[in-house]
Design a protein around this motif. Structure first.
Motif, PDB file in Angstrom:
ATOM      1  N   LEU A 205       8.160  -8.446  -0.771  1.00  0.00           N
ATOM      2  CA  LEU A 205       7.051  -7.516  -0.556  1.00  0.00           C
ATOM      3  C   LEU A 205       6.779  -7.325   0.927  1.00  0.00           C
ATOM      4  O   LEU A 205       6.557  -6.198   1.394  1.00  0.00           O
ATOM      5  N   ASP A 206       6.811  -8.432   1.676  1.00  0.00           N
ATOM      6  CA  ASP A 206       6.596  -8.335   3.127  1.00  0.00           C
ATOM      7  C   ASP A 206       7.617  -7.407   3.768  1.00  0.00           C
ATOM      8  O   ASP A 206       7.273  -6.561   4.607  1.00  0.00           O
ATOM      9  N   GLY A 207       8.882  -7.567   3.384  1.00  0.00           N
ATOM     10  CA  GLY A 207       9.936  -6.735   3.939  1.00  0.00           C
ATOM     11  C   GLY A 207       9.776  -5.276   3.557  1.00  0.00           C
ATOM     12  O   GLY A 207       9.956  -4.376   4.388  1.00  0.00           O
ATOM     13  N   THR A 208       9.408  -5.038   2.288  1.00  0.00           N
ATOM     14  CA  THR A 208       9.222  -3.666   1.811  1.00  0.00           C
ATOM     15  C   THR A 208       8.061  -2.990   2.533  1.00  0.00           C
ATOM     16  O   THR A 208       8.163  -1.832   2.955  1.00  0.00           O
ATOM     17  N   VAL A 209       6.955  -3.711   2.683  1.00  0.00           N
ATOM     18  CA  VAL A 209       5.779  -3.152   3.350  1.00  0.00           C
ATOM     19  C   VAL A 209       6.113  -2.787   4.799  1.00  0.00           C
ATOM     20  O   VAL A 209       5.791  -1.697   5.271  1.00  0.00           O
ATOM     21  N   GLU A 210       6.796  -3.679   5.499  1.00  0.00           N
ATOM     22  CA  GLU A 210       7.140  -3.397   6.890  1.00  0.00           C
ATOM     23  C   GLU A 210       8.088  -2.207   6.988  1.00  0.00           C
ATOM     24  O   GLU A 210       7.905  -1.316   7.835  1.00  0.00           O
ATOM     25  N   ARG A 211       9.108  -2.168   6.137  1.00  0.00           N
ATOM     26  CA  ARG A 211      10.076  -1.054   6.184  1.00  0.00           C
ATOM     27  C   ARG A 211       9.369   0.277   5.919  1.00  0.00           C
ATOM     28  O   ARG A 211       9.638   1.273   6.597  1.00  0.00           O
ATOM     29  N   ALA A 212       8.480   0.296   4.933  1.00  0.00           N
ATOM     30  CA  ALA A 212       7.789   1.538   4.586  1.00  0.00           C
ATOM     31  C   ALA A 212       6.854   1.984   5.703  1.00  0.00           C
ATOM     32  O   ALA A 212       6.793   3.175   6.041  1.00  0.00           O
ATOM     33  N   LEU A 213       6.138   1.038   6.290  1.00  0.00           N
ATOM     34  CA  LEU A 213       5.229   1.377   7.390  1.00  0.00           C
ATOM     35  C   LEU A 213       5.999   1.848   8.619  1.00  0.00           C
ATOM     36  O   LEU A 213       5.564   2.765   9.322  1.00  0.00           O
ATOM     37  N   ARG A 214       7.151   1.242   8.867  1.00  0.00           N
ATOM     38  CA  ARG A 214       7.986   1.700   9.979  1.00  0.00           C
ATOM     39  C   ARG A 214       8.517   3.108   9.691  1.00  0.00           C
ATOM     40  O   ARG A 214       8.540   3.965  10.587  1.00  0.00           O
ATOM     41  N   ALA A 215       8.960   3.337   8.473  1.00  0.00           N
ATOM     42  CA  ALA A 215       9.500   4.653   8.111  1.00  0.00           C
ATOM     43  C   ALA A 215       8.439   5.737   8.237  1.00  0.00           C
ATOM     44  O   ALA A 215       8.752   6.887   8.552  1.00  0.00           O
ATOM     45  N   ALA A 216       7.175   5.367   7.993  1.00  0.00           N
ATOM     46  CA  ALA A 216       6.071   6.324   8.093  1.00  0.00           C
ATOM     47  C   ALA A 216       5.462   6.367   9.491  1.00  0.00           C
ATOM     48  O   ALA A 216       4.413   6.984   9.699  1.00  0.00           O
ATOM     49  N   ALA A 217       6.116   5.713  10.445  1.00  0.00           N
ATOM     50  CA  ALA A 217       5.706   5.742  11.857  1.00  0.00           C
ATOM     51  C   ALA A 217       4.272   5.279  12.064  1.00  0.00           C
ATOM     52  O   ALA A 217       3.528   5.846  12.867  1.00  0.00           O
ATOM     53  N   ILE A 218       3.891   4.190  11.370  1.00  0.00           N
ATOM     54  CA  ILE A 218       2.536   3.677  11.536  1.00  0.00           C
ATOM     55  C   ILE A 218       2.520   2.155  11.716  1.00  0.00           C
ATOM     56  O   ILE A 218       1.478   1.549  11.949  1.00  0.00           O
ATOM     57  N   TRP A 219       3.684   1.518  11.628  1.00  0.00           N
ATOM     58  CA  TRP A 219       3.759   0.057  11.710  1.00  0.00           C
ATOM     59  C   TRP A 219       3.111  -0.498  12.974  1.00  0.00           C
ATOM     60  O   TRP A 219       2.305  -1.433  12.910  1.00  0.00           O
ATOM     61  N   GLU A 220       3.417   0.059  14.109  1.00  0.00           N
ATOM     62  CA  GLU A 220       2.904  -0.481  15.368  1.00  0.00           C
ATOM     63  C   GLU A 220       1.388  -0.357  15.476  1.00  0.00           C
ATOM     64  O   GLU A 220       0.748  -1.117  16.208  1.00  0.00           O
ATOM     65  N   GLU A 221       0.820   0.569  14.740  1.00  0.00           N
ATOM     66  CA  GLU A 221      -0.637   0.759  14.781  1.00  0.00           C
ATOM     67  C   GLU A 221      -1.378  -0.193  13.849  1.00  0.00           C
ATOM     68  O   GLU A 221      -2.581  -0.422  14.041  1.00  0.00           O
ATOM     69  N   VAL A 222      -0.690  -0.743  12.861  1.00  0.00           N
ATOM     70  CA  VAL A 222      -1.403  -1.553  11.848  1.00  0.00           C
ATOM     71  C   VAL A 222      -0.829  -2.950  11.662  1.00  0.00           C
ATOM     72  O   VAL A 222      -1.381  -3.734  10.874  1.00  0.00           O
ATOM     73  N   GLU A 223       0.243  -3.304  12.346  1.00  0.00           N
ATOM     74  CA  GLU A 223       0.925  -4.573  12.051  1.00  0.00           C
ATOM     75  C   GLU A 223       0.024  -5.790  12.217  1.00  0.00           C
ATOM     76  O   GLU A 223       0.234  -6.809  11.550  1.00  0.00           O
ATOM     77  N   ASN A 224      -0.993  -5.701  13.061  1.00  0.00           N
ATOM     78  CA  ASN A 224      -1.880  -6.844  13.283  1.00  0.00           C
ATOM     79  C   ASN A 224      -3.165  -6.766  12.469  1.00  0.00           C
ATOM     80  O   ASN A 224      -4.068  -7.588  12.645  1.00  0.00           O
ATOM     81  N   ARG A 225      -3.255  -5.800  11.582  1.00  0.00           N
ATOM     82  CA  ARG A 225      -4.458  -5.678  10.747  1.00  0.00           C
ATOM     83  C   ARG A 225      -4.122  -5.252   9.322  1.00  0.00           C
ATOM     84  O   ARG A 225      -4.823  -4.447   8.709  1.00  0.00           O
ATOM     85  N   LEU A 226      -3.046  -5.809   8.800  1.00  0.00           N
ATOM     86  CA  LEU A 226      -2.604  -5.437   7.462  1.00  0.00           C
ATOM     87  C   LEU A 226      -3.603  -5.809   6.376  1.00  0.00           C
ATOM     88  O   LEU A 226      -3.602  -5.216   5.296  1.00  0.00           O
ATOM     89  N   ARG A 227      -4.470  -6.791   6.650  1.00  0.00           N
ATOM     90  CA  ARG A 227      -5.441  -7.224   5.639  1.00  0.00           C
ATOM     91  C   ARG A 227      -6.759  -6.472   5.740  1.00  0.00           C
ATOM     92  O   ARG A 227      -7.672  -6.720   4.966  1.00  0.00           O
ATOM     93  N   ARG A 228      -6.848  -5.560   6.694  1.00  0.00           N
ATOM     94  CA  ARG A 228      -8.071  -4.773   6.819  1.00  0.00           C
ATOM     95  C   ARG A 228      -8.078  -3.660   5.776  1.00  0.00           C
ATOM     96  O   ARG A 228      -7.023  -3.206   5.304  1.00  0.00           O
ATOM     97  N   PRO A 229      -9.274  -3.171   5.407  1.00  0.00           N
ATOM     98  CA  PRO A 229      -9.347  -2.084   4.415  1.00  0.00           C
ATOM     99  C   PRO A 229      -8.600  -0.840   4.874  1.00  0.00           C
ATOM    100  O   PRO A 229      -8.747  -0.408   6.028  1.00  0.00           O
TER     101      PRO A 229
END
Length: 253
Positions: free
Chosen positions: A122-146
């Protein structure tokens, strides 16, 4: 070399109860290209888009007639697994429709629904999807936030990430930038231009400039009928039908 067709409609009619919304639609969607559906409000383009993954099934009294195939198999076949169809043909709506849960859980929702339980997977899938959607760098440190704490543009990119997390082949976008500011819209457009290298995109848009910038092919709908289709460059520069020219030049719609 002939184009590979992923979705194909032939003489497709669609009804909401006794009201006919689509009439004799015949349209091919080529693989790994962006196809724009344009036309005035109420012309049938969103209805056609929702036919592609049977989202219209959720509306009482709605029914389709004619042929609509995905990789040559009938979309409306009685034994069609609609859940699997919607995994392979994902959808992003006009307004972000995030779940009231964390950023991480929004993206992991689909994979979990399809049986993925391993935290590492799941961790790998979430990161890949967020990277593909060009938003990973904006949220990687707050994945547990609403997820709902994000801006509108970020929420829409998160919706795209959620759709990509289940590894679809086709991504349907129903006016996905119409509620966004110009900067967020530009980011989504850049993202879609990148995504069409790996996915087939079908987008409904009222923004003619957006259709011209993003799409490879354009289909013009009017009063439930498909008036014209073709390469975007041809449709916009040399439309074959006077109604297409009238719409593109702003004389109606």
């Amino acid at each position: 070399m002939a184009e590979q067709i992923v979705l194909s409609a032939r003489d497709l009619d669609f009804f909401y109860g006794t009201v006919q919304a689509l009439r004799h639609i015949s349209l091919d969607i080529p693989v790994r290209q962006a196809t724009a559906l344009i036309g005035p409000s109420g012309c049938g383009k969103s209805t056609f888009l929702r036919c592609l993954n049977r989202m219209n099934d959720l509306i009482p009294g709605a029914r389709a007639e004619g042929s609509l195939t995905f990789h040559g198999e009938e979309v409306y076949a009685r034994r069609r697994d609609v859940t699997e169809l919607r995994r392979r043909v994902g959808m992003v709506f006009q307004k972000p429709n995030l779940f009231p849960m964390s950023i991480y859980d929004n993206v992991a929702y689909g994979p979990r629904l399809h049986g993925v339980k391993s935290r590492a997977a799941l961790d790998g899938t979430v990161e890949r999807a967020l990277r593909a959607a060009a938003i990973w760098e904006e949220v990687e440190n707050r994945l547990r936030r609403p997820a709902l704490s994000l801006s509108g543009g970020q929420q829409q990119r998160l919706c795209i990430a959620r759709a990509l997390a289940v590894e679809p082949e086709v991504l349907l976008l129903d006016e996905a930038t119409s509620a966004l500011d110009p900067i967020s819209t530009a980011r989504i457009e850049a993202l879609l231009t990148e995504l069409k290298r790996r996915y087939t995109l079908v987008l409904v848009t009222h923004n003619m400039q957006q259709a011209a910038r993003i799409s490879d092919r354009t289909a013009f709908f009017l009063n439930g009928e498909l008036v014209e289709q073709g390469a975007t460059v041809q449709v916009f520069s040399m439309p074959r039908d006077r109604r297409t020219e009238a719409y593109l030049t702003g004389r109606f719609g």
